[in-house]
Design an enzyme around this catalytic site. Structure first.
Site, mmCIF file in Angstrom:
data_model
loop_
_atom_site.group_PDB
_atom_site.id
_atom_site.type_symbol
_atom_site.label_atom_id
_atom_site.label_comp_id
_atom_site.label_asym_id
_atom_site.label_seq_id
_atom_site.Cartn_x
_atom_site.Cartn_y
_atom_site.Cartn_z
ATOM 1 N N SER A 81 33.513 7.254 89.123
ATOM 2 C CA SER A 81 33.125 7.479 90.508
ATOM 3 C C SER A 81 32.333 6.289 91.029
ATOM 4 C CB SER A 81 32.271 8.749 90.628
ATOM 5 O OG SER A 81 31.716 8.842 91.928
ATOM 6 N N ASP A 186 36.225 27.624 99.419
ATOM 7 C CA ASP A 186 36.047 26.181 99.528
ATOM 8 C C ASP A 186 37.289 25.426 99.085
ATOM 9 O OD1 ASP A 186 33.528 26.821 100.371
ATOM 10 O OD2 ASP A 186 32.530 26.239 98.508
#
Length: 398
Positions: A81, A186
């Site tokens: 990331s 979600d």
């Protein structure tokens, strides 16, 4: 999508599909097969109803998690990331085991585990992530990360899974692998929302309806106020609220609180008189499902401004019955309303995060300024305020 080379509002770092692909190449030494995107979300109405088989109404944000990815043939999963420290996380897909664990990499790893557990032939992969979805803001940054992973693997391995199925697999990974007892909203929002619409989802049978939500065309704006706070009280409170709702359903003899009719709420509450905490949870869930239905009715009638009081009523219920608001969220809502907002409420899991505020376009700047000034006067950090533009769900970026 932010243009190549533009700085993200979340991190100040460059962001965009081309930049993410270039970062992948720098990290792994070869160009990726492709790049995918999945959005964060705000929930317009329907909070904490998803794990009660109820109704929700999220919309996707223009803020996205991006993943550049390539398949591997050796069963190795490498995760990196651009927004996290620690370098590459390397795992073997055949050694993934559920175990509640911290760290961002558990979320994509859980998706891989869930896909393989479901019998899908997912092997190794290299993935590099970048995201403009604010973390800790109640805008589902984790679901965006999960869904962009699921979609990338779905394409890389030609799995042929539909978006809703990818959402279910991602939820399974978060529930069983990461250990977070979230509902399905979600992930479904990240996978299935469409541009210019809010998504009505029945979380029991997963039927969906795209509700036109052209705020700009009606001279309206939906603001997100990210309070930039997350109180520690929220860590275990989600599971406590879920357990309380399940206890209420058992006491009322129903499969889930969704099955308590709004018209019969007084009788249901009488049965729970000896458990006032559970009684309050039940009251919120039943009235919140009713509010979702009322919002849909008013939108279908073209009365978008009339949903404002329903948003505000939802906040009062979350604050007083579910008890998951906090001083910063209450300040944002109360100040916005005093400054002329049509409606406002907290959104997300609670104890911090964000509020949504429905305003006339002409009032948007003044309402935002009033909230910022109120935070400064109270000694809080400045909130981040931006417009929620109903955006597309997960997709491959060409």
């Amino acid at each position: 999508m932010t243009a190549h080379g533009a700085a993200t509002p979340a991190t100040g770092r460059p962001h965009g599909a081309r930049y993410t692909a270039e970062e992948f190449t720098a990290v792994y030494g070869a160009a990726p097969t492709g790049t995918w995107a999945a959005p964060g979300r705000v929930n317009l109405i329907g909070e904490h109803t998803d794990y009660n088989d109820g109704f929700v109404m999220p919309l996707a944000l223009p803020h996205t998690a991006l993943a550049a990815a390539s398949a591997r043939t050796d069963g190795v999963l490498r995760l990196h990331s651009g927004g996290a420290d620690g370098g590459i996380v390397e795992l073997r897909v055949d050694e993934l085991r559920p175990a509640p664990q911290g760290g961002w990499a558990a979320y994509p790893a859980g998706v891989v585990w869930a896909m393989r557990e479901a019998g899908l032939p997912v092997g190794g992969a290299d993935l590099h992530y970048d995201s403009t979805v604010p973390t800790g803001a109640g805008l589902s940054s984790s679901a965006a990360l999960e869904i962009v992973t699921a979609l990338a693997l779905n394409d890389l391995y030609a799995l042929g899974q539909e978006p809703q199925r990818l959402a279910q697999l991602a939820q399974r990974g978060e529930n069983a692998f990461v250990g977070v007892p979230c509902g399905i909203m979600d992930q479904t929002a990240a996978a299935c929302c469409t541009e210019g619409h809010a998504l009505f989802l029945d979380t029991r049978d997963l039927t969906r309806r795209q509700i036109p939500f052209d705020l700009a065309g009606e001279g309206l704006r939906l603001l997100v106020v990210d309070t930039r706070v997350k109180h520690e009280l929220g860590d275990g409170a989600y599971a406590e609220r879920r357990a309380g709702c399940e206890r209420g359903a058992r006491a009322l003899g129903v499969r889930a609180l969704r099955d308590v009719p709004y018209a019969q709420l007084p009788e249901a509450l009488d049965k729970l008189a000896d458990e006032p905490a559970v009684q309050a949870l039940v009251r919120h869930i039943v009235t919140e499902n009713h509010r979702v239905e009322e919002v849909i009715a008013r939108l279908d009638e073209g009365r978008t401004r009339a949903i404002g009081p329903l948003l505000t009523a939802g906040h009062a219920s979350l604050r007083d019955d579910f008890k998951i608001s906090c001083r910063e969220l209450d300040l944002a809502v109360d100040t916005a309303l005093a400054a002329g907002a049509l409606g406002a409420r907290m959104t997300g899991g609670g104890f911090g995060g964000s509020a949504v505020v429905l305003v006339e376009e002409a009032d948007a700047t003044a309402v935002g300024a009033a909230v910022t000034e109120a935070f400064a006067a109270a000694g809080h950090a400045a909130p981040r305020i931006f417009e929620a533009v109903p955006s597309a769900g997960a997709h491959r970026v060409e």
